[in-house]
Design an enzyme around this catalytic site. Structure first.
Site, PDB file in Angstrom:
ATOM      1  N   HIS A 183       2.259  -8.499   4.980  1.00  0.00           N
ATOM      2  CA  HIS A 183       0.697  -7.570   4.658  1.00  0.00           C
ATOM      3  C   HIS A 183      -0.099  -8.380   4.283  1.00  0.00           C
ATOM      4  CE1 HIS A 183      -1.666  -4.345   5.181  1.00  0.00           C
ATOM      5  NE2 HIS A 183      -2.462  -4.498   4.503  1.00  0.00           N
ATOM      6  N   CYS A 184      -1.154  -9.028   4.475  1.00  0.00           N
ATOM      7  CA  CYS A 184      -2.562  -9.607   3.999  1.00  0.00           C
ATOM      8  C   CYS A 184      -3.675  -8.940   2.706  1.00  0.00           C
ATOM      9  CB  CYS A 184      -2.353 -10.687   4.288  1.00  0.00           C
ATOM     10  SG  CYS A 184      -3.847 -12.171   3.516  1.00  0.00           S
ATOM     11  N   PRO A 185      -3.917  -9.006   2.023  1.00  0.00           N
ATOM     12  CA  PRO A 185      -4.508  -7.905   2.017  1.00  0.00           C
ATOM     13  C   PRO A 185      -5.947  -8.591   1.857  1.00  0.00           C
ATOM     14  CG  PRO A 185      -3.622  -9.183  -0.652  1.00  0.00           C
ATOM     15  CD  PRO A 185      -2.650  -9.134   1.050  1.00  0.00           C
ATOM     16  N   ASN A 220      -7.070  -8.012   5.417  1.00  0.00           N
ATOM     17  CA  ASN A 220      -6.894  -6.357   5.536  1.00  0.00           C
ATOM     18  C   ASN A 220      -6.591  -6.368   6.875  1.00  0.00           C
ATOM     19  OD1 ASN A 220      -6.788  -3.946   5.021  1.00  0.00           O
ATOM     20  ND2 ASN A 220      -8.827  -3.434   6.181  1.00  0.00           N
TER      21      ASN A 220
END
Length: 287
Positions: A143-145, A148
């Site tokens: 999951h890549c902030p 998002n």
């Protein structure tokens, strides 16, 4: 319930801060380079890299993560039986009965069928539950902030291209910055260094046909743990992500092989429990 709903909405709003930050930096860099520097001889190449960067970034952000299909859900009778049963051994027997018709090679570390109690589905190979998205994601990488979003089967190619074009974009800006926009050079150089390390790492993962999760925790097959279980050789590993047609490799359009539910492995020929009709992932040859 109301405070929990408000907290969830606030978390979703805050999750967009990194994306907004990147968007503002990109807009500022565009202004600083095009308006301030105004190096017309470079503007054509610059705009090509800029458009490809924005396009791939957009696709990475707004491509919805692929999730398990209904065939991986327990039938109603088995689901009721599973929920009533308290013994893990009996629950596993129920899952094994349903899983016999599914293309599954991987297991948990204890050799059990991988089941998500949160989503109430049997996890396909390489599928993992994302706590941030609150869903099971096919071939989940991470999951890549900064986007998002979950990076997985449906947008992994876009993520690689996003890293590629952002690296080109940063190098292009940093190599032509002048003193009066020296700060632009430092920002571009800083992003370039961080993106280069991430870009190199993911190129290595593509060459090995591994996800980030699999790099840290090797998948477990019926025949045991094998970190190279999904590796088909360098060229075939590349094709798994980018597809067979090289003319589309540099475009952020979906060309990855397979359906996200099943993946060819180097172990299928020695896996006597796997049905022969499941050896070829559905949609592998569809282009």
């Amino acid at each position: 319930m109301a405070p929990t709903h408000v907290l969830r909405c606030c978390q979703r709003g805050l999750a967009w801060i990194p994306v907004i930050f990147i968007a503002l930096v990109v807009c500022w860099s565009y202004y600083a380079y095009v308006v301030e520097l105004c190096l017309f001889i470079y503007l054509t190449v610059f705009h090509v890299s800029f458009i490809m960067f924005v396009w791939s970034y957009w696709k990475t952000i707004f491509t919805r993560p692929a999730t398990p299909s209904k065939e991986f859900c327990l039938p109603k009778s088995e689901k009721e039986q599973y929920e009533k049963e308290q013994r893990p051994e009996t629950q596993q027997e129920i899952l094994k009965k349903v899983a016999t018709s599914l293309p599954l090679y991987t297991r948990t570390g204890a050799g059990a069928i991988r089941y998500c109690d949160r989503c109430q589905v049997i996890k396909p190979d390489r599928c993992h539950h994302c706590s941030a998205c609150d869903m099971c994601v096919l071939k989940m990488d991470h999951h890549c902030p900064w986007v998002n979003n979950c990076v997985g089967f449906s947008n992994y190619k876009f993520f690689i291209l996003f890293l590629t074009y952002s690296l080109v974009y940063c190098l292009f800006i940093a190599s032509h910055a002048k003193f009066h926009v020296l700060f632009l050079f430092f920002v571009a150089a800083m992003f370039c260094i961080s993106i280069l390390s991430l870009f190199t790492y993911h190129l290595w993962l593509v060459g090995k046909n591994r996800s980030t999760i699999e790099a840290f925790r090797a998948p477990v097959f019926r025949n045991g743990l094998d970190k190279n279980g999904f590796s088909l050789g360098f060229s075939k590993n590349i094709a798994q992500v980018f597809g067979d047609q090289k003319k589309y490799w540099l475009l952020p359009v979906f060309t990855s092989q397979g359906d996200g539910f099943s993946f060819p492995t180097r172990l299928v020929t020695i896996d006597p429990e796997q049905p022969t009709e499941c050896l070829q992932p559905a949609g592998l040859d569809k282009r």
